[in-house]
Design a protein around this motif. Sequence first.
Motif, PDB file in Angstrom:
ATOM      1  N   ARG A   1       0.855  -1.202   0.000  1.00  0.00           N
ATOM      2  CA  ARG A   1       0.000   0.000   0.000  1.00  0.00           C
ATOM      3  C   ARG A   1       0.883   1.242   0.000  1.00  0.00           C
ATOM      4  O   ARG A   1       1.825   1.346   0.774  1.00  0.00           O
ATOM      5  CB  ARG A   1      -0.905  -0.005   1.227  1.00  0.00           C
ATOM      6  CG  ARG A   1      -1.880  -1.180   1.259  1.00  0.00           C
ATOM      7  CD  ARG A   1      -2.592  -1.277   2.581  1.00  0.00           C
ATOM      8  NE  ARG A   1      -3.259  -0.030   2.876  1.00  0.00           N
ATOM      9  CZ  ARG A   1      -3.249   0.528   4.091  1.00  0.00           C
ATOM     10  NH1 ARG A   1      -2.609  -0.040   5.092  1.00  0.00           N
ATOM     11  NH2 ARG A   1      -3.886   1.673   4.297  1.00  0.00           N
ATOM     12  N   HIS A   2       0.516   2.166  -0.914  1.00  0.00           N
ATOM     13  CA  HIS A   2       1.292   3.388  -1.067  1.00  0.00           C
ATOM     14  C   HIS A   2       0.414   4.568  -0.702  1.00  0.00           C
ATOM     15  O   HIS A   2      -0.653   4.767  -1.291  1.00  0.00           O
ATOM     16  CB  HIS A   2       1.764   3.538  -2.522  1.00  0.00           C
ATOM     17  CG  HIS A   2       2.453   2.314  -3.042  1.00  0.00           C
ATOM     18  ND1 HIS A   2       3.751   1.990  -2.712  1.00  0.00           N
ATOM     19  CD2 HIS A   2       2.012   1.321  -3.856  1.00  0.00           C
ATOM     20  CE1 HIS A   2       4.079   0.862  -3.308  1.00  0.00           C
ATOM     21  NE2 HIS A   2       3.050   0.433  -4.008  1.00  0.00           N
ATOM     22  N   ILE A   3       0.884   5.366   0.245  1.00  0.00           N
ATOM     23  CA  ILE A   3       0.103   6.511   0.718  1.00  0.00           C
ATOM     24  C   ILE A   3       0.915   7.778   0.484  1.00  0.00           C
ATOM     25  O   ILE A   3       2.011   7.935   1.008  1.00  0.00           O
ATOM     26  CB  ILE A   3      -0.225   6.368   2.222  1.00  0.00           C
ATOM     27  CG1 ILE A   3      -1.023   5.079   2.459  1.00  0.00           C
ATOM     28  CG2 ILE A   3      -1.001   7.582   2.733  1.00  0.00           C
ATOM     29  CD1 ILE A   3      -1.252   4.739   3.906  1.00  0.00           C
ATOM     30  N   ARG A   4       0.335   8.660  -0.321  1.00  0.00           N
ATOM     31  CA  ARG A   4       1.030   9.912  -0.626  1.00  0.00           C
ATOM     32  C   ARG A   4       0.829  10.889   0.514  1.00  0.00           C
ATOM     33  O   ARG A   4      -0.298  11.112   0.969  1.00  0.00           O
ATOM     34  CB  ARG A   4       0.491  10.507  -1.938  1.00  0.00           C
ATOM     35  CG  ARG A   4       1.234  11.784  -2.359  1.00  0.00           C
ATOM     36  CD  ARG A   4       0.638  12.355  -3.646  1.00  0.00           C
ATOM     37  NE  ARG A   4       0.728  11.420  -4.763  1.00  0.00           N
ATOM     38  CZ  ARG A   4       1.827  11.157  -5.435  1.00  0.00           C
ATOM     39  NH1 ARG A   4       2.955  11.789  -5.127  1.00  0.00           N
ATOM     40  NH2 ARG A   4       1.806  10.292  -6.426  1.00  0.00           N
ATOM     41  N   GLY A   5       1.920  11.497   0.958  1.00  0.00           N
ATOM     42  CA  GLY A   5       1.828  12.522   1.986  1.00  0.00           C
ATOM     43  C   GLY A   5       1.420  13.852   1.386  1.00  0.00           C
ATOM     44  O   GLY A   5       1.607  14.100   0.188  1.00  0.00           O
TER      45      GLY A   5
ATOM     46  N   ALA B   1      -1.682  11.302  15.394  1.00  0.00           N
ATOM     47  CA  ALA B   1      -1.711   9.959  14.817  1.00  0.00           C
ATOM     48  C   ALA B   1      -0.780   9.024  15.592  1.00  0.00           C
ATOM     49  O   ALA B   1      -1.111   7.871  15.877  1.00  0.00           O
ATOM     50  CB  ALA B   1      -1.300  10.012  13.341  1.00  0.00           C
TER      51      ALA B   1
ATOM     52  N   TYR C   1      -1.435   5.024  15.138  1.00  0.00           N
ATOM     53  CA  TYR C   1      -1.467   4.899  13.677  1.00  0.00           C
ATOM     54  C   TYR C   1      -0.055   4.983  13.103  1.00  0.00           C
ATOM     55  O   TYR C   1       0.792   5.733  13.586  1.00  0.00           O
ATOM     56  CB  TYR C   1      -2.322   5.996  13.054  1.00  0.00           C
ATOM     57  CG  TYR C   1      -3.788   5.890  13.373  1.00  0.00           C
ATOM     58  CD1 TYR C   1      -4.362   6.697  14.356  1.00  0.00           C
ATOM     59  CD2 TYR C   1      -4.610   4.978  12.701  1.00  0.00           C
ATOM     60  CE1 TYR C   1      -5.711   6.606  14.653  1.00  0.00           C
ATOM     61  CE2 TYR C   1      -5.961   4.885  12.993  1.00  0.00           C
ATOM     62  CZ  TYR C   1      -6.500   5.692  13.979  1.00  0.00           C
ATOM     63  OH  TYR C   1      -7.839   5.593  14.279  1.00  0.00           O
TER      64      TYR C   1
ATOM     65  N   ALA D   1       2.005  12.060   6.374  1.00  0.00           N
ATOM     66  CA  ALA D   1       1.192  10.965   5.831  1.00  0.00           C
ATOM     67  C   ALA D   1       0.747  10.087   6.989  1.00  0.00           C
ATOM     68  O   ALA D   1       1.557   9.746   7.863  1.00  0.00           O
ATOM     69  CB  ALA D   1       1.991  10.140   4.818  1.00  0.00           C
ATOM     70  N   VAL D   2      -0.540   9.716   7.007  1.00  0.00           N
ATOM     71  CA  VAL D   2      -1.097   8.874   8.072  1.00  0.00           C
ATOM     72  C   VAL D   2      -1.852   7.726   7.424  1.00  0.00           C
ATOM     73  O   VAL D   2      -2.627   7.931   6.478  1.00  0.00           O
ATOM     74  CB  VAL D   2      -2.058   9.688   8.972  1.00  0.00           C
ATOM     75  CG1 VAL D   2      -2.672   8.771  10.036  1.00  0.00           C
ATOM     76  CG2 VAL D   2      -1.326  10.845   9.632  1.00  0.00           C
ATOM     77  N   ASP D   3      -1.641   6.524   7.923  1.00  0.00           N
ATOM     78  CA  ASP D   3      -2.424   5.373   7.504  1.00  0.00           C
ATOM     79  C   ASP D   3      -3.523   5.158   8.542  1.00  0.00           C
ATOM     80  O   ASP D   3      -3.275   4.595   9.619  1.00  0.00           O
ATOM     81  CB  ASP D   3      -1.532   4.140   7.402  1.00  0.00           C
ATOM     82  CG  ASP D   3      -2.303   2.888   7.006  1.00  0.00           C
ATOM     83  OD1 ASP D   3      -1.708   1.797   7.008  1.00  0.00           O
ATOM     84  OD2 ASP D   3      -3.525   2.999   6.713  1.00  0.00           O
ATOM     85  N   SER D   4      -4.719   5.602   8.222  1.00  0.00           N
ATOM     86  CA  SER D   4      -5.799   5.568   9.207  1.00  0.00           C
ATOM     87  C   SER D   4      -6.408   4.184   9.359  1.00  0.00           C
ATOM     88  O   SER D   4      -7.267   3.977  10.225  1.00  0.00           O
ATOM     89  CB  SER D   4      -6.888   6.569   8.807  1.00  0.00           C
ATOM     90  OG  SER D   4      -7.517   6.134   7.612  1.00  0.00           O
ATOM     91  N   LEU D   5      -6.006   3.238   8.525  1.00  0.00           N
ATOM     92  CA  LEU D   5      -6.615   1.911   8.609  1.00  0.00           C
ATOM     93  C   LEU D   5      -5.775   0.923   9.406  1.00  0.00           C
ATOM     94  O   LEU D   5      -6.203  -0.197   9.633  1.00  0.00           O
ATOM     95  CB  LEU D   5      -6.854   1.341   7.206  1.00  0.00           C
ATOM     96  CG  LEU D   5      -7.860   2.097   6.346  1.00  0.00           C
ATOM     97  CD1 LEU D   5      -8.259   1.275   5.142  1.00  0.00           C
ATOM     98  CD2 LEU D   5      -9.100   2.480   7.146  1.00  0.00           C
TER      99      LEU D   5
ATOM    100  N   ARG E   1      -3.922   0.488  12.900  1.00  0.00           N
ATOM    101  CA  ARG E   1      -3.686   1.062  14.222  1.00  0.00           C
ATOM    102  C   ARG E   1      -2.962   0.019  15.056  1.00  0.00           C
ATOM    103  O   ARG E   1      -3.454  -1.092  15.243  1.00  0.00           O
ATOM    104  CB  ARG E   1      -5.030   1.406  14.854  1.00  0.00           C
ATOM    105  CG  ARG E   1      -4.936   2.379  15.999  1.00  0.00           C
ATOM    106  CD  ARG E   1      -6.327   2.883  16.353  1.00  0.00           C
ATOM    107  NE  ARG E   1      -6.279   3.824  17.453  1.00  0.00           N
ATOM    108  CZ  ARG E   1      -7.348   4.413  17.965  1.00  0.00           C
ATOM    109  NH1 ARG E   1      -8.539   4.147  17.460  1.00  0.00           N
ATOM    110  NH2 ARG E   1      -7.239   5.258  18.962  1.00  0.00           N
TER     111      ARG E   1
END
Lengths: 816, 161
Positions: free
Chosen positions: A268-272, A287, A292, A777-781, A783
Amino acid sequence: MMRWIKWSVPAALTAATLSALALQACNSQFQRAALTRSSPTGRTTNLGLESLAPEASLPPSAPSSQGWSPVGLPQDTTGHGGSFELGLNGRERGQVAANDSLDYHDVPRIDLRDALQSVQSSSGGGGASARSPFATPALGDIPVLGDAFGQDGAKTASARAGWTPHLLATEELWVISRACPPSDLPHDDAPGCGSLMTQQPDASGRQIPVAVPLKHTDVHASILGWIATVDVQQQFQNPYSSKIEALYVFPLPENAAVNEFVMTIGDRHIRGLIREREEAKQIYAAAKAQGYAASLLTQERPNIFTQAVANIDPGKEIDIDIKYFHTLSYNDGGFDFVFPMVVGPRFNPPSAMSGVGAVARGAAGASGQQTEVQYLRPIERSGQDVGVTVDIDAGVSIERIVSPSHEIEIKRESDDSGKACVRLARTDTIPNRDFVLRYEVAGDQVKSALLTQADPTHPSKGGYFALMVIPPAELKRLKRSPMEIVFVVDRSGSMSGQPIAQARAAVEHGLRRLQPCDTFQIIDFAESASQLGEAPLPATRENVERGLRYAAGLDATGGTYMINGLRAALAFPHDPTRLRVVSFLTDGYIGNEEETLRILHQQLGATRVFGFGVSASPNRYLLADMSRLGRGAVAYVGMTEPAGEVMNLFFDRVSHPAMADLDIDWGGARVSDVFPSHSPDLYVGRPVVLTGRYEGDWSGTIRVRGRTGGQPTELNIPADNNGARIVGGALPAVWARMKIAELADREMLDGLADAQNEIKRVALDYSLMSSYTAFVAVDSLTRTEGEYGTTVPVPVRVPEGVRYQTTVGGTASVPR
Amino acid sequence: MIRLASMAAIMFLALVALGQTPPAARTPAPAATAPRFEAVDIYIDSGDKPLAAYQIELKADAVDVKAVGIEGGEAPAFRQPPYYDPAALHENQLHERIVLAAFSTDRDLPAGRTRIARVHVQTSGAGNQQTHYSIKLETAGTSDGSRIEAKVEAIPVRSTP
């Protein structure tokens, strides 16, 4: 207890491969000595030596070469070997070179001990009181020393190549072996218990493994013309048994326009996103507190950044990808691509409230500075390494590709192609010095050139441009005015060893290039400033000899109060019949850059300031800005580069007048927001790059007018935006970065009231890092469970050639 | 002496009880005031046409919503996170507005309903409040540049505790 073994070397020793040896002895204590070795490939490697700690000073009655006392080996029962040093005592040879830090990480300590034991036993033993000489083995017979230097000059632990030093009569080689006290060994080096420690065994010796959250850094650069697009991937891991936050302070080029940031967890790639700095920090803190996975990138200096990655579960990895653009510098026939690897240990004067602290690993907070870099001790090693790949499309044929800093592998399409792929060799991946890549093109191929890129949102309305202006060839034919040259030498503790040796060599070369019509001064500074004479001296033979002796005696110790040196250099009255040139020779390791630049700006007057970065990882931000504000130019002297060559190029540059007071007629285009807003002077071998916005069409010719030696000069550049075009967002980012730099200057130097808000606006609009913006960048899914993770700063090595003892400190605390 | 020692012991125990919490066991802020983190999944239904490029605009109806991460989609062609318009993100201080765009040159492009992105957000609303979003598809196209009449939807997702 430290003991000594010494061999007295007969004068009849032959020099096999060593090129030079020089020594400075002072009273009863070794200072430093230099060994250099030339390999068959022509590379010169400074082997370097440690100067002795006070407790290691010679006994008052230092033995002469006529007799010596073998003292035996240290009582080392830990099996950890220890450190060792080579020392030389003898008559000064005339040219003094001080080097530092024989990198004994590459050298198996156990072999040294075994070798010394065998030597000792073969001579019938030797205790502290024995007066009979040992057999005098060639140093190459000592496995450890032979192992250190392979046939090709590289420091390889496995290569065995005997070598013998070339010593003068009465010179003596000392090998000082010091055991590693058990108390220096950490027993619990990581958060949590039963942690997985990263083990980095090498082929030949023991090292103290240090668990680090940063496993690997991968750099991929694409160069098109003279614009580089660089992707940096940092691979963070958690080798501990509980979750952690990783903290990494690292450098990037001082003109990098950082505008992309992606956090990768698994697939999984999350853009900040770019936010105002305080807002980004609050988001990250929230976070992190809630478990997170999150990451935050902040800027501490234009060339220093902090990466924080929160809530990395045990055994997991999180990768951070950063992308930036920057223009390459073209110097004396070659383009330079630089990727800095490590932040050098900064000195922060007591007055510095927002400096960059240098502390030992595990000593967080010891410096009292908000930003801290933790350094590994010399006996420690982490598994962190770096990979670099550079794809070059120069647009013109490349004549030569070299790296003065690293071993590289080159793949080219053909000999006259303008394309090449360069990789860092696998044997040279320790990130302890800047990666410098230079590719040279034929001088007549490089011409002043215009690059354009349409505005992606309104392409019909114009766009962005970058203009590289090459100095006109006729500058080389003009002769210069008499000069007043001031050499300002940093002799602070961080310059100890190889750097001060390079600085001295550079000054000596400079003194020999002076003409009788010139005057000169030498100023040196550490905690205070000293100078050769009360006023600049005419460059007579006698005065030059005096200057050479002064330079030869320069030693490095103490703090870096650069402001003292700066004030001394700019304070004394200027001779109006001469061009005053101040050349700073320093590694730039200070934490109060802004204060220093402000004083330079205020007191500059008619002086030109040229910076020489003397280090494997100099503070390029400071040096580039000093030179830019000082209307000069900057050059860098690596630890393995001949200082004389760099100084020769400097004299070639200042020996011809610059094209000054530039005024540009842009032809048919309507141009605005050009940065830098005051065009720098054009020096021989040093083009300038201007960026800006344009509307309409380019047509006709761009005319660059100026004055050279008081005479008008004109340079014509074809303007055609149907020519070179850049894609991929580089030019808008480069332009915005230069605008931010100019605003930051005006804020720092002139106190421009609204600069902060303007910087924020530009940085947010163009998604750029700045002092006032940050990526988050935070991955909210995802924790993680449990309480706060332990913060683990990534420790780094001191730059190659920099002495740990005189910078970070020799009494580093044991990590908690 | 014994009485003094007892008083000291009682005082000591009281101090311990009052809050000598180990640093590692800090208590997070109460849920009612601490910001929350959640995500919004963005779906595009391109029907039977393979989707090669898109641009969407997402707005939150609440004033305290901030985008804190933009994730890629489920199809390999759009696994990399889309780009966002930074000027649009920062032009309105009250309501977060995010413009996302991406294109793919992959041969294997998704058709039908596919999650093309996920936006991670921070909100300060109470835990039982659902944040509402409005979403607009500005354009969607195939690999030859033909426009697709597609549908777009935004579906909030809560994190797994």
